[in-house]
Motif scaffolding. Structure first.
Motif, mmCIF file in Angstrom:
data_model
loop_
_atom_site.group_PDB
_atom_site.id
_atom_site.type_symbol
_atom_site.label_atom_id
_atom_site.label_comp_id
_atom_site.label_asym_id
_atom_site.label_seq_id
_atom_site.Cartn_x
_atom_site.Cartn_y
_atom_site.Cartn_z
ATOM 1 N N PHE A 107 0.818 -1.218 0.000
ATOM 2 C CA PHE A 107 0.000 0.000 0.000
ATOM 3 C C PHE A 107 0.851 1.267 0.000
ATOM 4 N N ASN A 108 0.279 2.336 -0.540
ATOM 5 C CA ASN A 108 0.750 3.692 -0.291
ATOM 6 C C ASN A 108 0.126 4.054 1.073
ATOM 7 N N TYR A 109 0.947 3.982 2.132
ATOM 8 C CA TYR A 109 0.370 4.044 3.485
ATOM 9 C C TYR A 109 -0.206 5.411 3.851
ATOM 10 N N ALA A 110 0.357 6.482 3.259
ATOM 11 C CA ALA A 110 -0.202 7.813 3.548
ATOM 12 C C ALA A 110 -1.649 7.834 3.031
ATOM 13 N N GLN A 111 -1.850 7.236 1.863
ATOM 14 C CA GLN A 111 -3.205 7.197 1.295
ATOM 15 C C GLN A 111 -4.106 6.249 2.099
#
Ligand code: PLP
Length: 406
Positions: A107-111
């Motif tokens: 995942f793109n963790y900020a998103q």
């Protein structure tokens, strides 16, 4: 159709002995329970359920979780197997996509943090190719918002991580026993959970599932025998060249059959532990070989770990180079993965409108995979390494860093 040595992109070979055990398994009513007990002990999970496929496993998990907590959103990576959105639609739930970081295939963790909210039932954390995703980080995000963490370990059965096995970090997780997975019995799926509440909820959905019908069992036996014969690189050109067999295709199809795992499959699985250890051993060794021979060890994090890669991921220099490599080197097992990001699946586009997932779309355009299975010879490995460098990035590509910012 051109008869030529052709290496399958992924393979989980079964032996004649496994097929024989499958046939004798037909006479053992307790076969599936014995396998479930063995898996429970090995993976240290309180409850294990055996079903007809990985997508059936995910469907039961989603229904089970939704019965406990009536939220509707299921957060998944925007680049994943099409079976995952198929199971979510089948469960009548809502697909929410999170972009994927090409450096980690996670995942793109900020998103993820922004998307996870109090309408989210669960986050599906996926260990693509057996590469561990950051389940600890996903768990922290989930726990803060009362969201379940589901591990999609369809491609990661038997992969150790921090003293445990992938598939046992989430509230619940699943493995696939499909062809080309870590081990296979034709088709099958395994659900794991150590939560008594989730186990009870899944169990009541499991009771609604039919046992495997006889016709499906007979077809499964025939397919298993044919797979045994045609995985041979000197014969694999035949099934690969017959488009109606759909070998290697991934489709969005929510109307999939759902059963409990049958006796033949359970019989084929009697030697599951030895097979899993042996085949994951080959995959880890061959993955190490690629990382070293192609000079990838200091690049992307997906290449910097000792992982039993189900397939070894590399990025093509350009989308055109990917198409050319898969076309020219298909007989060496060089293969594309999923054809596109989930937002661009034809039947799902209307749900995502103009939303863009640059990381996932970049991956879909460039990702190709090299085979890692036990059927590969040392000569095959050398041949693949010698030719693939002309097409792929051997240093960390620049674009992924851009994708991650969005
Ligand atoms: C990441 C991932 N999730 C889920 C599945 C679904 O498993 P199955 O094919 O057994 O339904 C697969 C298998 O194709 C997969 O690769």
């Amino acid at each position: 159709l051109r008869p030529a040595k052709t290496i399958p992109p992924a393979a989980a070979p079964v032996s004649v002995g496994d097929l024989f055990r499958g046939a004798t398994g037909l006479f053992r009513q307790d076969g599936p329970d014995i396998i479930a007990d063995g898996i429970r002990n090995h993976f240290g999970s309180e409850s294990v359920f055996l079903v007809s496929s990985g997508k059936t496993a995910l469907l039961l998990i989603l229904k089970g979780l939704h019965a406990i907590r009536p939220r509707r959103k299921v957060l998944i990576p925007a680049y994943t197997c099409y079976s995952v959105p198929s199971a979510i639609r089948r469960a009548g739930l809502e697909i929410v996509l999170c972009d994927v970081d090409p450096e980690t295939l996670d995942f793109n963790y900020a998103q993820l943090e922004r998307l996870a909210d109090d309408g989210t039932l669960c986050v599906v954390s996926t260990h693509l190719f057996g590469i561990p995703s950051d389940v600890e980080r996903a768990r922290r995000i989930c726990e803060a918002k009362g969201i379940y963490l589901v591990e999609d370990a369809a491609q990661a059965m038997g992969v150790p991580h921090r003293g445990r096995f992938l598939g046992t970090f989430g509230d619940t997780g699943f493995f696939s026993l499909g062809r080309g997975k870590n081990i296979t019995c034709g088709n099958g799926g395994i659900i794991l959970t150590s939560s008594a509440e989730i186990s009870a909820s899944i169990m009541s959905r499991l009771h609604e599932l039919r046992p495997e019908p006889l016709a499906v069992m007979i077809r499964g036996m025939a397919e298993a025998a044919l797979t045994k014969v045609f995985l041979n690189p000197f014969l694999y050109w035949l099934p690969r060249g017959l488009p109606f067999l759909g070998i290697g295709e991934t489709t969005f199809a929510p109307a999939f059959p759902t059963f409990r795992l049958g006796r033949f499959g359970a019989g084929v699985l009697r030697s599951w532990k030895e097979r899993l250890e042996a085949h994951n051993g080959y995959r880890a060794k061959n993955g190490r070989h690629y990382a070293e021979a192609l000079g990838l060890r200091d690049g992307l994090s997906i290449h910097c770990r000792p992982t039993p890669y189900l397939r070894f991921p590399v990025y093509a220099k350009t989308p055109e180079a990917k198409i050319e490599a898969c076309d020219r080197l298909g007989s060496l097992g060089v293969s594309p993965m999923y054809p596109d990001s989930v937002n661009r699946i034809k039947d799902l586009r209307r749900y995502f409108g103009e939303s863009r997932y640059p990381g996932a779309e970049w991956i879909a355009g460039r990702l190709m995979t090299l085979p890692t299975h036990a059927i590969l010879s040392a000569g095959d490995l050398d041949r693949i390494c010698a030719v693939i460098t002309a097409y792929c990035e051997t240093n960390a590509p620049k674009e992924p860093a851009i994708c991650r910012k969005s």
